[in-house]
Design an enzyme around this catalytic site. Structure first.
Site, PDB file in Angstrom:
ATOM      1  N   SER A 159       0.824  -1.213   0.000  1.00  0.00           N
ATOM      2  CA  SER A 159       0.000   0.000   0.000  1.00  0.00           C
ATOM      3  C   SER A 159       0.854   1.257   0.000  1.00  0.00           C
ATOM      4  O   SER A 159       0.348   2.351  -0.277  1.00  0.00           O
ATOM      5  CB  SER A 159      -0.919  -0.007   1.218  1.00  0.00           C
ATOM      6  N   GLN A 160       2.149   1.132   0.297  1.00  0.00           N
ATOM      7  CA  GLN A 160       3.024   2.302   0.338  1.00  0.00           C
ATOM      8  C   GLN A 160       3.113   3.000  -1.017  1.00  0.00           C
ATOM      9  O   GLN A 160       3.275   4.222  -1.077  1.00  0.00           O
ATOM     10  CB  GLN A 160       4.419   1.890   0.807  1.00  0.00           C
ATOM     11  N   ASP A 299       2.583  -6.673   9.836  1.00  0.00           N
ATOM     12  CA  ASP A 299       3.444  -6.317  10.964  1.00  0.00           C
ATOM     13  C   ASP A 299       3.048  -7.018  12.257  1.00  0.00           C
ATOM     14  O   ASP A 299       3.821  -7.049  13.215  1.00  0.00           O
ATOM     15  CB  ASP A 299       3.439  -4.797  11.183  1.00  0.00           C
ATOM     16  N   LYS A 326       9.621  -7.819   3.880  1.00  0.00           N
ATOM     17  CA  LYS A 326       9.730  -6.856   4.974  1.00  0.00           C
ATOM     18  C   LYS A 326      11.202  -6.697   5.379  1.00  0.00           C
ATOM     19  O   LYS A 326      12.098  -7.025   4.608  1.00  0.00           O
ATOM     20  CB  LYS A 326       8.863  -7.312   6.151  1.00  0.00           C
ATOM     21  N   ARG A 330      10.131 -12.556   7.203  1.00  0.00           N
ATOM     22  CA  ARG A 330       9.587 -12.785   8.543  1.00  0.00           C
ATOM     23  C   ARG A 330       9.024 -14.186   8.725  1.00  0.00           C
ATOM     24  O   ARG A 330       9.051 -14.725   9.845  1.00  0.00           O
ATOM     25  CB  ARG A 330       8.526 -11.719   8.866  1.00  0.00           C
ATOM     26  N   ARG A 372      10.694  -6.156  14.555  1.00  0.00           N
ATOM     27  CA  ARG A 372       9.514  -6.898  15.019  1.00  0.00           C
ATOM     28  C   ARG A 372       9.853  -8.337  15.385  1.00  0.00           C
ATOM     29  O   ARG A 372       9.172  -8.935  16.221  1.00  0.00           O
ATOM     30  CB  ARG A 372       8.404  -6.821  13.973  1.00  0.00           C
ATOM     31  N   LYS A 398      14.898   0.676  15.143  1.00  0.00           N
ATOM     32  CA  LYS A 398      14.244   1.108  13.910  1.00  0.00           C
ATOM     33  C   LYS A 398      12.916   1.795  14.189  1.00  0.00           C
ATOM     34  O   LYS A 398      12.559   2.773  13.533  1.00  0.00           O
ATOM     35  CB  LYS A 398      14.023  -0.095  12.983  1.00  0.00           C
TER      36      LYS A 398
END
Length: 417
Positions: A159-160, A299, A326, A330, A372, A398
């Protein structure tokens, strides 16, 4: 920096840090406004440093006093700029179209895994729109003057890319339309962008799979309050759902943040988040497996793996393929880390399968350079029968540099090894 955590209970209240997602957006809007805005509170972090540094390079005047940031908007954009995005995908993808709209020739660089995160949707979208972006990965140079018109963007990459165009297109001399070529993922992040834009006087019309943007709009300076962050609160909310006496303050009960879904996800595991006197608390803890859809909450998936490992039964977290793009892969990182502690977890092409309820043991895990992952494993350590060492734990800088201080304030036992 390696940190060893000795398992033990956590107890007390944490004030969730300000939302990084909202702060990014508000700072960019303020930099595009004519006049001076004040954005607060904004915590220091590497991601915030990246956006502030980038906006300064583009001509904004920015000063910080504690958590209060003053931004005087860009009045005379430079012809050229060098922008180090550090490891911030938001900084990079949000600001490429903004630089293009302002006619700044920019060289974008980055570190960590950022050079592996693609820019292909912009390379494709800018064809015949006056802009040359010379690479699908950083380092990349962007030159030319962005033109209004029809843009086609995939909705299932990040979506960025849509957010970046939503910042830039309103200040052009003509109207524009963004059409999505695939279903939109992480839709709440777009809603958040539109909401922050609205606060600064920009109107976006959202229609099914497209966004209609009038040109010649002007950003208005604001005194903007940044609400607290559900993304980073998720780690301590999950800690509470695992049986620790932890309460979270500072969060908005009606937030538009997509990661407010942590409350729904924990409820799916049998927990019962309760809003009481301005706090979230979880008196009934997780107790059974769940089916989790991960498309809109990438996230949250690392910490939800920890919740899944704690409860009996088989949990399936679906739609995990975007986790590979990411700060780390992840899905692979959580599979490795939890397996090292004795959990039963396996990775499938677009899912993670966790057979929970098995005891966790001590051991050594890597943060994989991902904030994360580091925070998720700190919460997982509380389930282990002996100490857990997290390698490269400084990755939390971060987004949440104060995480381990808050962890200790709740009674967490840790030391650097």
């Amino acid at each position: 920096m390696n940190i060893q955590i000795t398992p033990g209970p956590l107890s007390g209240t944490v004030c969730a840090p300000p939302s990084k997602s909202i702060a990014h957006r508000a700072l960019i809007c303020a930099a595009l406004a004519e006049g001076t805005s004040v954005i607060s509170p904004v915590d220091s972090s590497k991601d915030m440093d990246a956006t502030i540094g980038a906006l300064r390079a583009m001509g904004a005047v920015i000063s910080r006093l504690g958590k209060r940031i003053s931004v005087t908007g860009i009045s005379a954009p430079p012809a050229q700029a060098q922008i180090d995005c550090i490891e911030s995908g938001s900084t990079l993808r949000f600001l490429i179209p903004v630089a293009a709209a302002l006619g700044i020739s920019c060289r974008f660089t980055g570190s960590g895994r950022l050079p592996q995160r693609p820019l292909t949707p912009y390379v494709d979208a800018f064809l015949c729109k006056g802009i040359k972006l010379d690479s699908c990965f950083v380092p990349a140079s962007c030159s030319g003057q962005l033109e209004p018109g029809a843009y086609q963007i995939p909705g299932d990459v990040s979506s960025q890319f849509i957010t970046g165009l939503l910042f830039a297109l309103p200040i052009l001399d003509g109207d524009s339309v963004i059409s999505l070529t695939t279903p939109l993922e992480s839709a709440p992040y777009i809603d958040l962008t539109i909401d922050v834009l609205h606060s600064f006087g920009i109107r976006i019309l959202k229609e099914d799979n497209r966004f209609v943007i009038s040109g010649r709009q002007r950003y208005q300076p604001q005194n903007f309050a940044v609400e607290s962050d559900y993304s980073n609160a998720a780690f301590f909310l999950t800690s509470a759902a695992l049986g620790n006496s932890v309460k979270l303050s500072g969060l908005s009960q009606k937030s538009l943040q997509g990661d407010r879904e942590i409350l729904t996800a924990l409820s799916a595991f049998g927990a019962s988040p309760v809003w009481k006197d301005g706090f979230w608390e979880i008196p009934q803890i997780v107790c059974h497996a769940a089916q989790i859809m991960g498309r809109d909450i990438p996230d949250l998936l690392p910490i939800l793996c920890v919740a899944a490992a704690a409860v009996p039964g088989q949990t399936v977290i679906h739609e995990t393929r975007r986790l590979k793009l990411k700060e780390s892969d992840r899905a692979a990182a959580m599979t490795d880390c939890l397996t090292r502690l004795g959990a039963k977890i396996r990775e499938e092409p677009n899912a993670l399968v966790i057979d929970g309820g098995f005891p966790l043991h001590g051991g050594t895990v890597s943060s994989y350079g991902d904030h994360r992952i580091a925070m998720s494993m700190a919460i997982a350590a509380g389930l282990a029968d002996s100490p857990v060492v997290i390698e490269d734990a400084q990755a939390v800088e971060k987004s949440y540099p104060g995480f381990f201080a808050d962890f200790q304030a709740l009674g967490g036992v840790l030391h650097v090894v």
